[in-house]
Scaffold this motif. Sequence first.
Motif, short mmCIF file in Angstrom:
data_model
loop_
_atom_site.label_atom_id
_atom_site.label_comp_id
_atom_site.label_asym_id
_atom_site.label_seq_id
_atom_site.Cartn_x
_atom_site.Cartn_y
_atom_site.Cartn_z
N ILE A 10 -44.79 20.48 9.85
CA ILE A 10 -45.21 20.48 11.33
C ILE A 10 -46.79 20.86 11.58
CG2 ILE A 10 -45.03 21.51 13.58
CD1 ILE A 10 -42.27 22.24 13.03
N ARG A 11 -47.25 21.75 10.83
CA ARG A 11 -48.53 22.03 10.56
C ARG A 11 -49.48 20.88 10.29
NH1 ARG A 11 -47.92 27.92 7.69
NH2 ARG A 11 -47.53 29.04 9.48
N TYR A 12 -48.99 20.10 9.13
CA TYR A 12 -49.85 19.22 8.58
C TYR A 12 -49.79 17.82 9.57
CZ TYR A 12 -50.33 20.99 3.92
OH TYR A 12 -51.00 21.79 2.92
N ALA A 13 -48.66 17.64 10.11
CA ALA A 13 -48.48 16.74 11.26
C ALA A 13 -49.53 17.14 12.36
CB ALA A 13 -47.13 16.43 11.81
N MET A 14 -49.34 18.18 12.82
CA MET A 14 -50.56 18.47 13.87
C MET A 14 -51.86 18.28 13.53
SD MET A 14 -48.50 22.00 15.82
CE MET A 14 -49.89 22.10 16.76
N SER A 19 -56.69 15.24 13.78
CA SER A 19 -57.85 14.63 13.35
C SER A 19 -57.87 13.11 13.57
CB SER A 19 -57.46 14.36 11.74
OG SER A 19 -57.39 15.96 11.26
N ALA A 20 -56.90 12.57 13.80
CA ALA A 20 -56.81 11.15 14.22
C ALA A 20 -57.55 11.02 15.53
CB ALA A 20 -55.18 10.62 14.36
N LEU A 21 -57.03 12.18 16.55
CA LEU A 21 -57.80 12.17 17.85
C LEU A 21 -59.32 12.32 17.74
CD1 LEU A 21 -55.29 14.29 20.04
CD2 LEU A 21 -55.62 11.76 19.96
#
Length: 275
Positions: A10-14, A19-21
């Motif tokens: 979950i942390r990596y996904a967030m 980062s993408a934003l």
Amino acid sequence: MSLAKVKTGIRYAMLALISALMVFPFIWMFLISIKPKNEIYSGSILPSAFHFENYLRVFTDTKMLLYLWNSIYVSLIIIAFQIITAIFAAYVFTTMRKKWVQFCFVLILATYMLPSAVTYIPSFILLSKVNLLDSHKGYILSEFISIFAIFFLRQSFVQVPKDVIHAAKLDGAGHLRLIFTVYIPYCKNAIASLVLITFIYSYNNYMWPSLLIKSEENMFVTIGLRRLFMSQAGYGMDFPLAMAACAISLLPMLILLAIASKRIIHSMANLYVNK
């Protein structure tokens, strides 16, 4: 799957989403810079043809190279002056425990709380009296000392181990030797972070230079970009050319960040550990 692995995922996904934003505006800027001019308002993200010649036009149709040179060399000079003055000032405020020295430090920090715009009028008047308006010398002189740099390095100098300082003094080290053989080597990561912060601030500074600099040969990249946008206002504006100029203006900061990134990470980690 364990709960720890789920939390890590979950942390990596967030982090990936954040980062993408953060990267998306730069990707959008790059895609606009290589689009044909007639596709700017088409609604499509990807261009039908890649026009990398827009980057060549930045240097042939504008004075971007001059603006970049002015911003880079002035920023480097400001970095040198601010780092040198901050090192000596931070050393004084760290090692001298007299009340009047600490009072001066508090007074300096109090001036940092004032809005920067408050200093524009007196600075402008002072520079006009010495005939340094519309000149790089005047701008460099006005940015000679940074209160933030003094505070930042002072906080780093405080973390130097007392045993190391005491051992250097027993070895006969004077003030200059302590600065150059103990404090600077120990705080080199913090100094590298300060160099990057100072460069970004000076390179991106717009308001004060726009009041001070009027002639085109002395303009910085921030003023040059605004001049480029204002000269082509409206729907007839050459957005690919403007976005290509913006992309090129980011290169010096990205290069400096790539060079100093490891030291910056170590500096922030040391600050976190020593809290």
